[in-house]
Scaffold this active site. Structure first.
Site, PDB file in Angstrom:
ATOM      1  N   HIS A   1      94.572  11.443  13.303  1.00 31.51           N
ATOM      2  CA  HIS A   1      93.944  10.531  14.256  1.00 31.51           C
ATOM      3  C   HIS A   1      94.993   9.644  14.937  1.00 31.51           C
ATOM      4  O   HIS A   1      95.025   9.506  16.157  1.00 31.51           O
ATOM      5  CB  HIS A   1      92.914   9.671  13.534  1.00 31.51           C
ATOM      6  CG  HIS A   1      92.295   8.616  14.386  1.00 31.51           C
ATOM      7  ND1 HIS A   1      91.433   8.905  15.423  1.00 31.51           N
ATOM      8  CD2 HIS A   1      92.420   7.265  14.375  1.00 31.51           C
ATOM      9  CE1 HIS A   1      91.046   7.787  16.008  1.00 31.51           C
ATOM     10  NE2 HIS A   1      91.640   6.771  15.393  1.00 31.51           N
TER      11      HIS A   1
ATOM     12  N   TYR B   1      91.178  14.900   4.383  1.00 34.45           N
ATOM     13  CA  TYR B   1      89.774  15.158   4.692  1.00 34.45           C
ATOM     14  C   TYR B   1      89.546  16.429   5.501  1.00 34.45           C
ATOM     15  O   TYR B   1      88.411  16.866   5.656  1.00 34.45           O
ATOM     16  CB  TYR B   1      89.156  13.974   5.449  1.00 34.45           C
ATOM     17  CG  TYR B   1      89.869  13.600   6.739  1.00 34.45           C
ATOM     18  CD1 TYR B   1      89.630  14.294   7.925  1.00 34.45           C
ATOM     19  CD2 TYR B   1      90.782  12.553   6.773  1.00 34.45           C
ATOM     20  CE1 TYR B   1      90.282  13.965   9.102  1.00 34.45           C
ATOM     21  CE2 TYR B   1      91.442  12.207   7.948  1.00 34.45           C
ATOM     22  CZ  TYR B   1      91.192  12.914   9.109  1.00 34.45           C
ATOM     23  OH  TYR B   1      91.847  12.581  10.273  1.00 34.45           O
TER      24      TYR B   1
ATOM     25  N   ARG C   1      91.603  18.078  17.659  1.00 31.74           N
ATOM     26  CA  ARG C   1      92.757  17.205  17.460  1.00 31.74           C
ATOM     27  C   ARG C   1      93.655  17.851  16.408  1.00 31.74           C
ATOM     28  O   ARG C   1      93.400  17.758  15.204  1.00 31.74           O
ATOM     29  CB  ARG C   1      92.260  15.838  16.991  1.00 31.74           C
ATOM     30  CG  ARG C   1      93.300  14.747  16.936  1.00 31.74           C
ATOM     31  CD  ARG C   1      92.772  13.562  16.145  1.00 31.74           C
ATOM     32  NE  ARG C   1      92.811  13.833  14.709  1.00 31.74           N
ATOM     33  CZ  ARG C   1      91.917  13.399  13.833  1.00 31.74           C
ATOM     34  NH1 ARG C   1      90.873  12.715  14.227  1.00 31.74           N
ATOM     35  NH2 ARG C   1      92.053  13.679  12.539  1.00 31.74           N
TER      36      ARG C   1
END
Length: 375
Positions: A271, A280, A267
């Site tokens: 998100h 992160y 990805r």
């Protein structure tokens, strides 16, 4: 992990998948899914859906969408899966399958309707054989298995008639694969040997949780405890994805029971547009995966075949830009629907409770119209 196209575009033969892709498997009768004109088509599809994806992200930043879940980087995993299914197969997607929707003939602006909050889906699932986007994680799996059990009872599985035998493709992410609904769906699918193919796009992150935390073994192994055969493929390789999905769907359609596929991809974006992946995810990891870009990979393969030139690449880019501008203008012209429409599609047939609620709402809304008239 099975890979047919390396990041540099080099093609590796694969006996099983090559037979599926060239149409010679199962007695033949299929078109060649890896013919040059088809490969160019997949390239264009991926360019188009990426352009639409990037524009949708921009539109959300402008306040035109409530949210957007980007599929940036997962174009091969989705275009390959969408084109591998047959027209009468039924697909049950999650909220990120924009490439699958494109392959099934769903216009990108239909997707924007839902993320703008003016539609529950925007297309006819029966006509396009594609379920509305499923937002709840893992909910696709039991829906898909239930539909597949219905196909069995309707005699549309394992008859040998390729025009009527039908399978169901359930699409979900690596995070959803940890949900209980998926495990329960494995149980029903294995027990009743239903024609369901479970397809996980492992994009490495379930929001901020890496796949390595979710599972100590490859996700492809999760279904084997139920006796469901599985395969792990390179999800940035459109041919490997197409070969795996077409092979699994053909087996399910023939009455051989469920299958599970893990497509390993990445990805590239956050998100959703409410997420900040930089908090992160290390930049070095993003750069590593950027070198495995599915669009660039297929372009390099076509260049090696001598089947693509700069004019075609430029034309695809221009078409992608035009599509993005169409989406931009379309969403700015979207009108809010009549609120009473929310009562129209609750059940397939009229229902007295819904009819009463509609009447109650109309009576409530009429109060404001009367007050406006009185002024």
């Amino acid at each position: 992990m099975i890979q047919l196209l390396a990041p540099d575009g080099t093609r590796t033969p694969h006996d099983e998948f090559d037979a599926v892709l060239d149409g010679s498997a199962g007695g033949g009768g299929d078109d060649d899914l890896q013919a040059p004109e088809r490969l160019r088509g997949y390239y264009r599809d991926m360019v188009m859906i990426r352009a639409a994806d990037l524009e949708a992200t921009s539109l959300q930043r402008q306040g035109q969408l409530g949210l957007w879940a980007s599929a940036l980087g997962q174009e091969a995993a989705q275009i390959g899966a969408g084109h591998a299914s047959r027209a009468h197969d039924y697909l049950v997607p999650t909220y990120r399958e924009h490439g699958v929707a494109w392959a099934r003939g769903i216009e990108p602006w239909r997707l924007l309707e839902m993320f703008r909050g003016i539609s529950h889906g925007g297309w006819d699932p029966a006509e396009l054989r594609t379920h509305p986007y499923m937002i709840v994680l893992g909910s696709q799996a039991p829906h898909a298995v239930g539909y597949a059990m219905g196909l069995q009872r309707d005699g549309l599985v394992g008859t040998g008639d390729r025009d009527t035998d039908t399978a169901v493709l359930a699409l979900f992410g690596d995070g959803a694969s940890s949900e209980g609904e998926v495990a329960e769906s494995f149980t029903f699918a294995a027990s009743f040997q239903v024609p369901t193919v479970f397809y996980t796009q492992n994009n490495q992150w379930a929001i901020s949780v890496p796949t390595a935390v979710q599972s100590r073994v490859p996700l492809a192994q999760r279904s084997r405890g139920w006796g469901i055969p599985s395969v792990r493929v390179d999800g940035n390789d459109v041919l490997a994805v197409m070969g795996a999905v077409r092979s699994a769907l053909d087996a399910a359609r023939a009455g051989e029971g469920p299958r599970f596929i893990e497509a390993v991809t990445y990805r590239m974006a956050a998100h959703t547009t409410s997420d900040d992946a930089s908090r992160y995810r290390p930049g070095a990891e993003e750069q590593e995966w950027a070198e495995k870009d599915p669009i660039l990979r297929l372009r390099r393969h076509l260049e090696q075949l001598g089947e693509i030139d700069e004019d075609y690449v430029k034309r695809c880019d221009e078409e992608g830009h035009d599509l993005a501008m169409q989406l931009h203008h379309h969403i700015h012209g979207m009108e809010d629907p009549d609120p009473v429409m929310i009562f129209d599609h609750v059940y397939a047939e009229p229902h007295p409770v819904v009819d009463a609620e509609r009447a109650q709402y109309l009576e409530y809304a009429a109060q404001f119209e009367d007050e406006e008239t009185a002024r």
